[in-house]
Design an enzyme around this catalytic site. Structure first.
Site, PDB file in Angstrom:
ATOM      1  N   HIS B  82       0.830  -1.206   0.000  1.00 16.30           N
ATOM      2  CA  HIS B  82       0.000   0.000   0.000  1.00 16.30           C
ATOM      3  C   HIS B  82       0.864   1.255   0.000  1.00 16.30           C
ATOM      4  CE1 HIS B  82      -3.215   2.747   0.986  1.00 16.30           C
ATOM      5  NE2 HIS B  82      -4.086   1.765   0.866  1.00 16.30           N
ATOM      6  N   GLY B 164       3.911  23.152   8.959  1.00 17.77           N
ATOM      7  CA  GLY B 164       5.259  22.696   9.303  1.00 17.77           C
ATOM      8  C   GLY B 164       6.295  23.066   8.259  1.00 17.77           C
ATOM      9  N   THR B 171      12.097   9.415  10.436  1.00 16.17           N
ATOM     10  CA  THR B 171      11.565   8.043  10.508  1.00 16.17           C
ATOM     11  C   THR B 171      10.048   7.977  10.335  1.00 16.17           C
ATOM     12  OG1 THR B 171      11.402   8.247  12.923  1.00 16.17           O
ATOM     13  CG2 THR B 171      13.396   7.195  12.036  1.00 16.17           C
TER      14      THR B 171
END
Lengths: 299, 299
Positions: B82, B164, B171
Protein backbone atom coordinates in the site's frame (compact mmCIF):
# COMPACT_ATOMS: atom_id res chain seq x y z
CA UNK A 1 -26.91 -3.27 27.06
CA UNK A 2 -29.58 -0.94 28.34
CA UNK A 3 -33.07 -2.43 28.48
CA UNK A 4 -35.75 -0.10 27.19
CA UNK A 5 -39.47 -0.52 27.75
CA UNK A 6 -42.27 1.76 26.57
CA UNK A 7 -45.47 2.40 28.48
CA UNK A 8 -48.57 4.00 26.91
CA UNK A 9 -51.18 4.44 29.65
CA UNK A 10 -54.70 5.63 28.75
CA UNK A 11 -56.55 7.80 31.27
CA UNK A 12 -60.23 8.73 31.42
CA UNK A 13 -59.64 12.47 31.26
CA UNK A 14 -59.42 14.47 28.04
CA UNK A 15 -60.85 17.83 29.07
CA UNK A 16 -59.23 19.07 32.29
CA UNK A 17 -55.66 19.92 31.25
CA UNK A 18 -54.56 20.36 34.85
CA UNK A 19 -55.38 16.73 35.65
CA UNK A 20 -53.46 15.40 32.65
CA UNK A 21 -50.62 17.75 33.54
CA UNK A 22 -50.50 16.32 37.08
CA UNK A 23 -50.35 12.77 35.70
CA UNK A 24 -47.54 13.77 33.31
CA UNK A 25 -45.63 15.30 36.20
CA UNK A 26 -46.06 12.13 38.24
CA UNK A 27 -44.39 10.23 35.39
CA UNK A 28 -41.64 12.80 34.93
CA UNK A 29 -40.93 12.75 38.67
CA UNK A 30 -39.14 9.43 38.17
CA UNK A 31 -35.60 10.16 37.20
CA UNK A 32 -34.35 8.57 33.94
CA UNK A 33 -37.86 8.07 32.60
CA UNK A 34 -38.58 10.03 29.46
CA UNK A 35 -42.02 11.34 28.50
CA UNK A 36 -42.28 11.15 24.69
CA UNK A 37 -45.86 12.04 23.99
CA UNK A 38 -49.02 13.46 25.51
CA UNK A 39 -52.36 13.46 23.68
CA UNK A 40 -55.71 14.70 24.99
CA UNK A 41 -58.96 14.03 23.19
CA UNK A 42 -61.95 16.04 24.50
CA UNK A 43 -64.55 14.04 22.51
CA UNK A 44 -63.25 10.76 23.83
CA UNK A 45 -62.56 12.48 27.18
CA UNK A 46 -59.39 10.51 27.29
CA UNK A 47 -55.63 11.11 27.44
CA UNK A 48 -52.83 8.91 26.15
CA UNK A 49 -49.32 9.38 27.52
CA UNK A 50 -46.20 7.74 26.16
CA UNK A 51 -42.99 7.28 28.08
CA UNK A 52 -39.90 5.09 27.99
CA UNK A 53 -37.02 4.05 30.16
CA UNK A 54 -35.48 1.10 31.93
CA UNK A 55 -37.86 -1.49 33.39
CA UNK A 56 -37.86 -0.57 37.09
CA UNK A 57 -38.21 3.19 36.64
CA UNK A 58 -40.94 2.67 34.02
CA UNK A 59 -43.00 0.53 36.40
CA UNK A 60 -42.50 3.11 39.16
CA UNK A 61 -43.60 5.94 36.83
CA UNK A 62 -46.62 3.93 35.67
CA UNK A 63 -47.61 3.33 39.28
CA UNK A 64 -47.30 7.01 40.20
CA UNK A 65 -49.37 7.96 37.14
CA UNK A 66 -52.09 5.46 38.03
CA UNK A 67 -52.10 6.70 41.65
CA UNK A 68 -52.49 10.30 40.46
CA UNK A 69 -55.38 9.33 38.17
CA UNK A 70 -57.08 7.32 40.91
CA UNK A 71 -56.94 10.35 43.17
CA UNK A 72 -58.10 12.92 40.64
CA UNK A 73 -60.57 11.20 38.31
CA UNK A 74 -64.09 10.26 39.38
CA UNK A 75 -65.66 7.85 36.90
CA UNK A 76 -69.11 8.42 38.35
CA UNK A 77 -68.85 11.90 36.82
CA UNK A 78 -67.09 10.91 33.59
CA UNK A 79 -68.66 10.89 30.13
CA UNK A 80 -67.04 10.41 26.77
CA UNK A 81 -67.26 8.50 23.50
CA UNK A 82 -64.49 6.05 24.28
CA UNK A 83 -65.34 2.92 26.30
CA UNK A 84 -63.67 2.80 29.74
CA UNK A 85 -63.81 0.99 33.06
CA UNK A 86 -61.20 2.93 35.03
CA UNK A 87 -59.65 6.29 35.84
CA UNK A 88 -56.42 4.69 34.71
CA UNK A 89 -58.12 2.63 32.06
CA UNK A 90 -55.44 0.65 30.20
CA UNK A 91 -51.70 0.39 30.86
CA UNK A 92 -49.69 -1.56 28.26
CA UNK A 93 -45.95 -2.21 28.41
CA UNK A 94 -44.08 -2.62 25.11
CA UNK A 95 -40.61 -4.14 24.70
CA UNK A 96 -38.33 -1.76 22.79
CA UNK A 97 -34.70 -2.79 23.20
CA UNK A 98 -32.88 -5.69 24.83
CA UNK A 99 -35.99 -6.89 26.62
CA UNK A 100 -38.34 -9.80 25.94
CA UNK A 101 -42.11 -9.86 25.88
CA UNK A 102 -41.98 -12.25 28.86
CA UNK A 103 -40.14 -9.63 30.88
CA UNK A 104 -42.78 -7.07 29.95
CA UNK A 105 -45.47 -9.50 31.10
CA UNK A 106 -43.62 -9.67 34.44
CA UNK A 107 -43.65 -5.86 34.63
CA UNK A 108 -47.40 -5.87 34.01
CA UNK A 109 -47.90 -8.39 36.81
CA UNK A 110 -45.78 -6.30 39.16
CA UNK A 111 -47.72 -3.12 38.40
CA UNK A 112 -51.05 -4.94 38.70
CA UNK A 113 -50.13 -6.25 42.16
CA UNK A 114 -49.08 -2.79 43.38
CA UNK A 115 -52.20 -1.09 41.97
CA UNK A 116 -54.35 -3.48 43.96
CA UNK A 117 -52.27 -3.60 47.14
CA UNK A 118 -51.55 0.11 47.45
CA UNK A 119 -54.51 1.71 45.68
CA UNK A 120 -57.24 -0.92 46.13
CA UNK A 121 -58.16 -0.80 42.46
CA UNK A 122 -58.89 -4.30 41.06
CA UNK A 123 -56.84 -5.25 37.98
CA UNK A 124 -57.38 -7.27 34.80
CA UNK A 125 -54.49 -8.52 32.66
CA UNK A 126 -54.82 -8.32 28.87
CA UNK A 127 -52.94 -8.97 25.62
CA UNK A 128 -49.73 -10.97 26.18
CA UNK A 129 -50.20 -10.66 29.94
CA UNK A 130 -53.71 -12.18 29.87
CA UNK A 131 -54.29 -15.08 32.28
CA UNK A 132 -57.41 -16.17 30.41
CA UNK A 133 -57.79 -16.43 26.67
CA UNK A 134 -60.99 -14.38 26.66
CA UNK A 135 -59.12 -11.48 28.25
CA UNK A 136 -56.56 -11.07 25.47
CA UNK A 137 -58.69 -8.36 23.86
CA UNK A 138 -59.96 -5.22 25.57
CA UNK A 139 -63.64 -5.25 24.49
CA UNK A 140 -64.39 -8.45 26.42
CA UNK A 141 -62.92 -6.95 29.61
CA UNK A 142 -64.62 -3.57 29.12
CA UNK A 143 -68.04 -4.99 28.23
CA UNK A 144 -70.73 -2.60 29.53
CA UNK A 145 -68.05 -0.22 30.76
CA UNK A 146 -67.67 1.09 34.31
CA UNK A 147 -71.37 1.32 34.98
CA UNK A 148 -72.17 -2.31 34.12
CA UNK A 149 -68.96 -3.73 35.59
CA UNK A 150 -69.71 -1.99 38.91
CA UNK A 151 -72.93 -3.98 39.21
CA UNK A 152 -71.55 -7.25 37.84
CA UNK A 153 -68.47 -7.50 40.05
CA UNK A 154 -69.07 -9.77 43.01
CA UNK A 155 -72.15 -11.29 41.37
CA UNK A 156 -70.82 -12.67 38.07
CA UNK A 157 -67.65 -14.74 38.80
CA UNK A 158 -66.80 -14.46 35.11
CA UNK A 159 -66.02 -10.80 35.72
CA UNK A 160 -63.78 -11.35 38.75
CA UNK A 161 -60.57 -9.35 38.43
CA UNK A 162 -57.21 -11.13 37.98
CA UNK A 163 -55.80 -9.34 41.02
CA UNK A 164 -57.80 -8.06 43.98
CA UNK A 165 -61.24 -8.52 45.46
CA UNK A 166 -64.25 -8.60 43.12
CA UNK A 167 -65.36 -5.14 44.19
CA UNK A 168 -64.89 -2.11 41.97
CA UNK A 169 -63.15 1.01 43.31
CA UNK A 170 -66.03 3.47 43.89
CA UNK A 171 -64.53 6.34 41.86
CA UNK A 172 -61.53 4.89 40.02
CA UNK A 173 -63.19 1.72 38.73
CA UNK A 174 -60.81 -1.02 37.60
CA UNK A 175 -57.59 -0.98 35.59
CA UNK A 176 -56.44 -3.17 32.72
CA UNK A 177 -52.69 -3.84 32.61
CA UNK A 178 -50.83 -5.76 29.93
CA UNK A 179 -47.92 -6.24 27.57
CA UNK A 180 -48.05 -6.04 23.79
CA UNK A 181 -45.83 -5.48 20.78
CA UNK A 182 -45.25 -1.99 19.41
CA UNK A 183 -48.11 -0.76 17.26
CA UNK A 184 -47.40 1.31 14.14
CA UNK A 185 -50.01 3.66 12.72
CA UNK A 186 -49.30 3.41 9.00
CA UNK A 187 -51.29 4.79 6.06
CA UNK A 188 -50.92 4.31 2.33
CA UNK A 189 -52.40 6.99 0.06
CA UNK A 190 -53.75 6.14 -3.38
CA UNK A 191 -53.75 8.50 -6.35
CA UNK A 192 -57.49 8.26 -6.81
CA UNK A 193 -60.67 9.53 -5.14
CA UNK A 194 -62.27 6.10 -5.40
CA UNK A 195 -63.23 5.39 -1.77
CA UNK A 196 -64.67 1.99 -2.68
CA UNK A 197 -61.22 0.90 -3.88
CA UNK A 198 -59.53 1.92 -0.60
CA UNK A 199 -62.23 0.10 1.34
CA UNK A 200 -61.95 -3.02 -0.81
CA UNK A 201 -58.15 -3.08 -0.37
CA UNK A 202 -58.49 -2.51 3.38
CA UNK A 203 -60.87 -5.43 3.61
CA UNK A 204 -58.55 -7.64 1.59
CA UNK A 205 -55.48 -7.02 3.73
CA UNK A 206 -56.89 -6.85 7.26
CA UNK A 207 -56.69 -9.78 9.64
CA UNK A 208 -60.37 -9.67 10.59
CA UNK A 209 -61.46 -10.54 7.07
CA UNK A 210 -58.77 -13.14 6.40
CA UNK A 211 -55.90 -10.91 5.26
CA UNK A 212 -52.55 -10.43 6.95
CA UNK A 213 -52.27 -11.33 10.64
CA UNK A 214 -51.86 -8.41 13.07
CA UNK A 215 -53.16 -5.86 10.54
CA UNK A 216 -56.16 -3.62 11.17
CA UNK A 217 -57.23 -1.56 8.14
CA UNK A 218 -59.94 0.84 7.00
CA UNK A 219 -60.52 2.89 3.86
CA UNK A 220 -60.88 6.69 4.15
CA UNK A 221 -61.32 9.71 1.90
CA UNK A 222 -58.74 12.49 2.05
CA UNK A 223 -61.11 15.15 0.76
CA UNK A 224 -58.65 18.03 0.54
CA UNK A 225 -56.15 15.96 -1.42
CA UNK A 226 -58.69 14.31 -3.69
CA UNK A 227 -57.18 10.99 -2.68
CA UNK A 228 -58.16 7.96 -0.64
CA UNK A 229 -56.24 6.23 2.07
CA UNK A 230 -55.80 2.73 3.43
CA UNK A 231 -55.34 3.51 7.12
CA UNK A 232 -53.76 0.78 9.22
CA UNK A 233 -52.59 -0.32 12.61
CA UNK A 234 -49.65 -2.64 12.19
CA UNK A 235 -50.12 -4.44 15.51
CA UNK A 236 -46.97 -6.52 15.33
CA UNK A 237 -44.50 -5.61 12.61
CA UNK A 238 -42.48 -8.74 13.32
CA UNK A 239 -45.46 -10.82 12.16
CA UNK A 240 -46.58 -8.63 9.24
CA UNK A 241 -44.02 -6.01 8.28
CA UNK A 242 -44.55 -2.49 6.95
CA UNK A 243 -43.03 -3.30 3.52
CA UNK A 244 -45.26 -6.40 3.31
CA UNK A 245 -48.47 -4.38 3.60
CA UNK A 246 -47.11 -1.56 1.43
CA UNK A 247 -46.30 -3.99 -1.38
CA UNK A 248 -49.63 -5.79 -1.02
CA UNK A 249 -51.53 -2.51 -1.27
CA UNK A 250 -49.39 -1.39 -4.19
CA UNK A 251 -50.15 -4.60 -6.05
CA UNK A 252 -53.90 -4.37 -5.38
CA UNK A 253 -53.97 -0.72 -6.45
CA UNK A 254 -51.94 -1.38 -9.59
CA UNK A 255 -54.24 -4.25 -10.51
CA UNK A 256 -57.01 -1.64 -10.41
CA UNK A 257 -54.92 0.75 -12.53
CA UNK A 258 -54.23 3.11 -9.61
CA UNK A 259 -50.80 4.38 -8.49
CA UNK A 260 -49.52 4.83 -4.94
CA UNK A 261 -49.35 8.52 -3.99
CA UNK A 262 -47.22 7.88 -0.94
CA UNK A 263 -47.33 6.50 2.56
CA UNK A 264 -47.07 7.92 6.06
CA UNK A 265 -46.17 6.85 9.54
CA UNK A 266 -48.25 8.57 12.22
CA UNK A 267 -46.50 9.08 15.54
CA UNK A 268 -43.66 6.93 16.75
CA UNK A 269 -42.14 3.96 14.99
CA UNK A 270 -39.57 1.48 16.28
CA UNK A 271 -36.28 1.71 14.39
CA UNK A 272 -36.42 -2.04 13.79
CA UNK A 273 -39.49 -1.65 11.56
CA UNK A 274 -37.66 0.76 9.23
CA UNK A 275 -34.51 -1.36 9.16
CA UNK A 276 -36.66 -4.34 8.17
CA UNK A 277 -37.84 -2.31 5.19
CA UNK A 278 -34.31 -1.31 4.15
CA UNK A 279 -33.11 -4.89 4.48
CA UNK A 280 -36.00 -6.35 2.53
CA UNK A 281 -35.83 -3.90 -0.39
CA UNK A 282 -32.04 -3.98 -0.70
CA UNK A 283 -32.10 -7.79 -0.39
CA UNK A 284 -29.31 -7.49 2.17
CA UNK A 285 -27.46 -10.73 2.89
CA UNK A 286 -25.78 -11.45 6.22
CA UNK A 287 -26.47 -7.99 7.59
CA UNK A 288 -25.99 -7.66 11.33
CA UNK A 289 -27.71 -4.81 13.10
CA UNK A 290 -24.50 -4.06 14.99
CA UNK A 291 -22.97 -2.95 11.69
CA UNK A 292 -24.93 0.24 12.22
CA UNK A 293 -22.42 2.71 13.49
CA UNK A 294 -24.79 4.52 15.84
CA UNK A 295 -25.89 1.25 17.45
CA UNK A 296 -22.38 0.73 18.71
CA UNK A 297 -22.52 4.12 20.35
CA UNK A 298 -25.85 3.59 21.99
CA UNK A 299 -25.46 0.11 23.39
CA UNK B 1 -27.56 16.67 21.71
CA UNK B 2 -24.32 14.76 21.82
CA UNK B 3 -21.94 15.43 18.93
CA UNK B 4 -20.38 12.29 17.51
CA UNK B 5 -17.37 12.19 15.23
CA UNK B 6 -15.65 9.14 13.79
CA UNK B 7 -11.92 8.85 13.13
CA UNK B 8 -10.37 6.13 10.94
CA UNK B 9 -6.58 6.54 11.08
CA UNK B 10 -4.36 4.39 8.83
CA UNK B 11 -0.93 3.37 10.14
CA UNK B 12 2.04 1.90 8.27
CA UNK B 13 2.22 -1.26 10.35
CA UNK B 14 0.34 -4.44 9.53
CA UNK B 15 2.70 -7.13 10.81
CA UNK B 16 3.87 -6.35 14.34
CA UNK B 17 0.74 -6.88 16.45
CA UNK B 18 2.37 -5.32 19.52
CA UNK B 19 2.77 -1.99 17.74
CA UNK B 20 -0.85 -1.89 16.58
CA UNK B 21 -1.89 -2.93 20.07
CA UNK B 22 0.06 -0.02 21.56
CA UNK B 23 -1.64 2.41 19.16
CA UNK B 24 -5.07 0.99 20.04
CA UNK B 25 -4.30 1.39 23.72
CA UNK B 26 -3.26 4.99 23.15
CA UNK B 27 -6.71 5.61 21.64
CA UNK B 28 -8.53 3.71 24.38
CA UNK B 29 -6.62 5.67 27.02
CA UNK B 30 -8.89 8.63 26.32
CA UNK B 31 -11.98 8.20 28.41
CA UNK B 32 -15.32 8.28 26.53
CA UNK B 33 -13.74 7.42 23.19
CA UNK B 34 -14.88 4.10 21.79
CA UNK B 35 -12.73 1.86 19.61
CA UNK B 36 -15.05 0.18 17.11
CA UNK B 37 -12.70 -1.62 14.77
CA UNK B 38 -9.12 -2.74 14.30
CA UNK B 39 -7.86 -4.25 11.06
CA UNK B 40 -4.31 -5.34 10.25
CA UNK B 41 -3.24 -6.27 6.74
CA UNK B 42 0.19 -7.97 6.53
CA UNK B 43 0.42 -7.71 2.71
CA UNK B 44 -0.30 -4.01 2.77
CA UNK B 45 1.70 -3.78 6.02
CA UNK B 46 -0.94 -1.39 7.22
CA UNK B 47 -3.48 -1.11 10.04
CA UNK B 48 -6.80 0.73 10.06
CA UNK B 49 -8.39 1.65 13.37
CA UNK B 50 -11.90 3.03 13.80
CA UNK B 51 -13.07 4.96 16.81
CA UNK B 52 -15.81 7.40 17.75
CA UNK B 53 -16.70 9.88 20.41
CA UNK B 54 -17.26 13.56 21.07
CA UNK B 55 -15.05 16.00 19.16
CA UNK B 56 -12.44 16.96 21.78
CA UNK B 57 -11.76 13.44 23.07
CA UNK B 58 -11.59 12.13 19.50
CA UNK B 59 -8.93 14.69 18.55
CA UNK B 60 -7.00 13.87 21.72
CA UNK B 61 -7.18 10.12 20.97
CA UNK B 62 -6.11 10.71 17.37
CA UNK B 63 -3.15 12.74 18.58
CA UNK B 64 -2.06 10.07 21.07
CA UNK B 65 -2.35 7.40 18.36
CA UNK B 66 -0.25 9.44 15.94
CA UNK B 67 2.37 10.08 18.66
CA UNK B 68 2.56 6.36 19.42
CA UNK B 69 2.99 5.54 15.73
CA UNK B 70 5.65 8.23 15.28
CA UNK B 71 7.61 6.72 18.15
CA UNK B 72 7.30 3.09 17.12
CA UNK B 73 7.26 2.98 13.31
CA UNK B 74 10.37 3.57 11.21
CA UNK B 75 9.43 4.16 7.58
CA UNK B 76 13.02 3.68 6.44
CA UNK B 77 12.51 0.00 7.36
CA UNK B 78 8.91 -0.31 6.12
CA UNK B 79 7.81 -2.24 3.05
CA UNK B 80 4.30 -3.08 1.89
CA UNK B 81 1.99 -3.01 -1.10
CA UNK B 82 0.00 0.00 0.00
CA UNK B 83 1.34 3.47 -0.85
CA UNK B 84 2.32 5.52 2.22
CA UNK B 85 4.25 8.62 3.25
CA UNK B 86 3.99 8.41 7.03
CA UNK B 87 4.04 6.20 10.10
CA UNK B 88 0.62 7.69 10.80
CA UNK B 89 -0.27 7.87 7.14
CA UNK B 90 -3.82 9.21 6.85
CA UNK B 91 -6.19 10.48 9.56
CA UNK B 92 -9.73 11.33 8.38
CA UNK B 93 -12.51 12.70 10.60
CA UNK B 94 -16.11 11.85 9.65
CA UNK B 95 -19.21 13.65 10.95
CA UNK B 96 -21.67 11.12 12.42
CA UNK B 97 -24.24 12.92 14.55
CA UNK B 98 -25.09 16.54 15.34
CA UNK B 99 -21.86 17.81 13.80
CA UNK B 100 -21.15 19.53 10.50
CA UNK B 101 -18.45 18.82 7.96
CA UNK B 102 -17.05 22.30 8.68
CA UNK B 103 -16.58 21.37 12.32
CA UNK B 104 -14.76 18.21 11.27
CA UNK B 105 -12.50 20.31 9.06
CA UNK B 106 -11.70 22.38 12.16
CA UNK B 107 -10.83 19.21 14.06
CA UNK B 108 -8.50 18.18 11.24
CA UNK B 109 -6.77 21.57 11.38
CA UNK B 110 -6.38 21.31 15.15
CA UNK B 111 -4.87 17.83 14.95
CA UNK B 112 -2.58 18.89 12.10
CA UNK B 113 -1.25 21.80 14.13
CA UNK B 114 -0.54 19.61 17.16
CA UNK B 115 1.14 16.88 15.10
CA UNK B 116 3.56 19.45 13.74
CA UNK B 117 4.10 21.47 16.92
CA UNK B 118 4.48 18.56 19.32
CA UNK B 119 5.81 15.77 17.11
CA UNK B 120 7.61 17.71 14.36
CA UNK B 121 5.89 15.70 11.64
CA UNK B 122 4.84 17.90 8.68
CA UNK B 123 1.16 17.67 7.74
CA UNK B 124 -0.92 17.79 4.55
CA UNK B 125 -4.68 18.42 4.57
CA UNK B 126 -6.86 16.39 2.20
CA UNK B 127 -10.50 15.79 1.21
CA UNK B 128 -12.86 18.42 2.66
CA UNK B 129 -10.00 19.83 4.74
CA UNK B 130 -7.76 20.40 1.69
CA UNK B 131 -6.31 23.91 1.35
CA UNK B 132 -5.45 23.34 -2.30
CA UNK B 133 -7.67 21.72 -4.89
CA UNK B 134 -4.93 19.32 -6.01
CA UNK B 135 -4.73 17.97 -2.46
CA UNK B 136 -8.33 16.81 -2.23
CA UNK B 137 -7.30 13.30 -3.31
CA UNK B 138 -4.64 11.19 -1.63
CA UNK B 139 -2.67 9.97 -4.69
CA UNK B 140 -1.46 13.47 -5.54
CA UNK B 141 -0.18 13.97 -1.99
CA UNK B 142 1.41 10.51 -1.79
CA UNK B 143 3.07 10.65 -5.22
CA UNK B 144 6.34 8.66 -5.07
CA UNK B 145 5.61 7.74 -1.45
CA UNK B 146 7.89 8.37 1.53
CA UNK B 147 11.12 7.77 -0.38
CA UNK B 148 10.43 10.32 -3.14
CA UNK B 149 8.75 12.84 -0.84
CA UNK B 150 11.81 12.78 1.47
CA UNK B 151 13.99 13.99 -1.41
CA UNK B 152 11.47 16.42 -2.88
CA UNK B 153 10.60 18.26 0.33
CA UNK B 154 12.53 21.49 0.62
CA UNK B 155 13.45 21.43 -3.06
CA UNK B 156 10.07 21.33 -4.81
CA UNK B 157 7.82 24.06 -3.29
CA UNK B 158 4.83 22.25 -4.79
CA UNK B 159 5.34 19.54 -2.20
CA UNK B 160 5.58 21.89 0.78
CA UNK B 161 3.39 20.67 3.64
CA UNK B 162 0.32 22.65 4.70
CA UNK B 163 1.60 22.81 8.27
CA UNK B 164 5.26 22.70 9.30
CA UNK B 165 8.64 23.14 7.73
CA UNK B 166 9.30 21.51 4.37
CA UNK B 167 11.50 18.83 5.91
CA UNK B 168 10.27 15.29 6.34
CA UNK B 169 10.46 13.57 9.75
CA UNK B 170 13.43 11.17 9.39
CA UNK B 171 11.56 8.04 10.51
CA UNK B 172 7.86 9.00 10.70
CA UNK B 173 7.63 10.80 7.34
CA UNK B 174 4.62 13.06 6.95
CA UNK B 175 0.95 12.72 7.87
CA UNK B 176 -2.19 13.47 5.87
CA UNK B 177 -5.12 14.75 7.94
CA UNK B 178 -8.61 15.49 6.65
CA UNK B 179 -12.37 15.37 6.91
CA UNK B 180 -14.70 13.40 4.68
CA UNK B 181 -18.19 11.93 4.58
CA UNK B 182 -18.84 8.41 5.78
CA UNK B 183 -17.86 5.80 3.22
CA UNK B 184 -20.01 2.70 2.76
CA UNK B 185 -18.52 -0.50 1.32
CA UNK B 186 -21.49 -1.91 -0.59
CA UNK B 187 -21.64 -4.86 -2.97
CA UNK B 188 -24.41 -6.13 -5.21
CA UNK B 189 -24.26 -9.79 -6.27
CA UNK B 190 -25.63 -10.94 -9.61
CA UNK B 191 -27.10 -14.38 -10.29
CA UNK B 192 -24.65 -15.10 -13.09
CA UNK B 193 -20.97 -16.01 -13.52
CA UNK B 194 -20.59 -13.49 -16.34
CA UNK B 195 -17.70 -11.33 -15.09
CA UNK B 196 -17.86 -9.11 -18.16
CA UNK B 197 -21.40 -8.09 -17.18
CA UNK B 198 -20.35 -7.10 -13.64
CA UNK B 199 -17.45 -5.11 -15.07
CA UNK B 200 -19.65 -3.41 -17.65
CA UNK B 201 -22.19 -2.42 -14.98
CA UNK B 202 -19.42 -1.20 -12.67
CA UNK B 203 -18.06 0.96 -15.45
CA UNK B 204 -21.49 2.35 -16.22
CA UNK B 205 -22.26 3.42 -12.66
CA UNK B 206 -18.93 4.66 -11.34
CA UNK B 207 -18.11 8.35 -11.18
CA UNK B 208 -14.73 8.03 -12.92
CA UNK B 209 -16.37 6.90 -16.16
CA UNK B 210 -19.29 9.32 -16.05
CA UNK B 211 -21.73 7.42 -13.84
CA UNK B 212 -23.04 8.44 -10.43
CA UNK B 213 -21.05 11.00 -8.47
CA UNK B 214 -19.23 9.72 -5.36
CA UNK B 215 -19.40 6.08 -6.51
CA UNK B 216 -16.35 3.89 -7.00
CA UNK B 217 -17.11 0.48 -8.54
CA UNK B 218 -15.39 -2.64 -9.83
CA UNK B 219 -16.60 -6.00 -11.13
CA UNK B 220 -15.40 -9.20 -9.40
CA UNK B 221 -15.95 -12.95 -9.63
CA UNK B 222 -17.22 -14.78 -6.56
CA UNK B 223 -15.77 -18.14 -7.60
CA UNK B 224 -17.20 -20.25 -4.79
CA UNK B 225 -20.70 -18.92 -5.34
CA UNK B 226 -20.59 -19.06 -9.12
CA UNK B 227 -21.71 -15.42 -9.12
CA UNK B 228 -20.25 -12.04 -9.94
CA UNK B 229 -20.27 -8.90 -7.87
CA UNK B 230 -20.39 -5.17 -8.43
CA UNK B 231 -18.21 -4.03 -5.54
CA UNK B 232 -18.56 -0.37 -4.55
CA UNK B 233 -17.45 2.40 -2.29
CA UNK B 234 -20.34 4.76 -1.73
CA UNK B 235 -18.20 7.79 -0.88
CA UNK B 236 -21.05 10.09 0.04
CA UNK B 237 -24.46 8.49 0.42
CA UNK B 238 -26.10 11.90 0.66
CA UNK B 239 -25.02 12.57 -2.95
CA UNK B 240 -25.66 9.11 -4.38
CA UNK B 241 -27.66 6.86 -2.06
CA UNK B 242 -27.45 3.11 -1.54
CA UNK B 243 -30.94 2.48 -3.02
CA UNK B 244 -30.01 4.62 -6.05
CA UNK B 245 -27.06 2.40 -6.98
CA UNK B 246 -28.95 -0.78 -6.07
CA UNK B 247 -31.81 0.13 -8.40
CA UNK B 248 -29.45 1.23 -11.18
CA UNK B 249 -27.58 -2.08 -11.00
CA UNK B 250 -30.82 -4.02 -10.87
CA UNK B 251 -32.06 -2.30 -13.98
CA UNK B 252 -28.82 -2.89 -15.89
CA UNK B 253 -28.76 -6.55 -14.84
CA UNK B 254 -32.41 -7.09 -15.73
CA UNK B 255 -31.83 -5.50 -19.13
CA UNK B 256 -29.22 -8.23 -19.63
CA UNK B 257 -31.68 -10.87 -18.42
CA UNK B 258 -29.86 -11.37 -15.10
CA UNK B 259 -31.43 -11.28 -11.63
CA UNK B 260 -30.01 -9.75 -8.44
CA UNK B 261 -28.83 -12.44 -6.02
CA UNK B 262 -28.59 -10.04 -3.10
CA UNK B 263 -26.50 -7.21 -1.73
CA UNK B 264 -24.17 -6.74 1.21
CA UNK B 265 -22.80 -4.00 3.38
CA UNK B 266 -19.23 -4.61 4.49
CA UNK B 267 -18.28 -3.15 7.84
CA UNK B 268 -20.00 -0.18 9.37
CA UNK B 269 -22.86 1.84 7.90
CA UNK B 270 -24.41 5.07 9.16
CA UNK B 271 -28.01 4.59 10.25
CA UNK B 272 -29.01 7.49 8.01
CA UNK B 273 -28.09 5.52 4.88
CA UNK B 274 -30.48 2.70 5.80
CA UNK B 275 -33.27 5.09 6.77
CA UNK B 276 -32.88 6.77 3.37
CA UNK B 277 -33.55 3.38 1.78
CA UNK B 278 -36.64 2.70 3.91
CA UNK B 279 -38.00 6.18 3.18
CA UNK B 280 -37.39 5.94 -0.56
CA UNK B 281 -38.92 2.50 -1.04
CA UNK B 282 -41.94 3.14 1.16
CA UNK B 283 -42.43 6.55 -0.49
CA UNK B 284 -42.80 8.05 2.99
CA UNK B 285 -44.32 11.53 3.09
CA UNK B 286 -43.56 14.03 5.82
CA UNK B 287 -41.52 11.57 7.82
CA UNK B 288 -39.40 13.14 10.56
CA UNK B 289 -36.45 11.22 11.85
CA UNK B 290 -37.46 12.06 15.40
CA UNK B 291 -40.51 9.83 14.94
CA UNK B 292 -38.10 6.97 15.49
CA UNK B 293 -38.69 5.93 19.04
CA UNK B 294 -35.08 5.04 19.79
CA UNK B 295 -33.86 8.39 18.49
CA UNK B 296 -35.72 10.11 21.27
CA UNK B 297 -33.90 7.94 23.74
CA UNK B 298 -30.49 8.52 22.32
CA UNK B 299 -30.52 12.24 21.78
Amino acid sequence: MVQVVECIPNFSEGRRAAVVQAISEAIASVESVRLLGEEMDPDHNRAVLTFVGEPDPVVEAAFRAVAEAVERIDLTKHQGEHPRIGAADVVPFVPIANITMEECVDLARELGRRVWEELRVPVYFYAEAALRDDRRLLPSIRKGEFEVLREAMGKDPDRDPDVGDPKIHPTAGATVVGARGPLIAYNVNLATDDLALAQAIAKKIRASSGGFPEIQAKGFSLEDRGQVQVSMNVMNFRVTSVPTVFEAIRKEAEDAGVAIAGSEIVGLVPLEALLDAAEAYLRLEGFQRDQILERRLWE
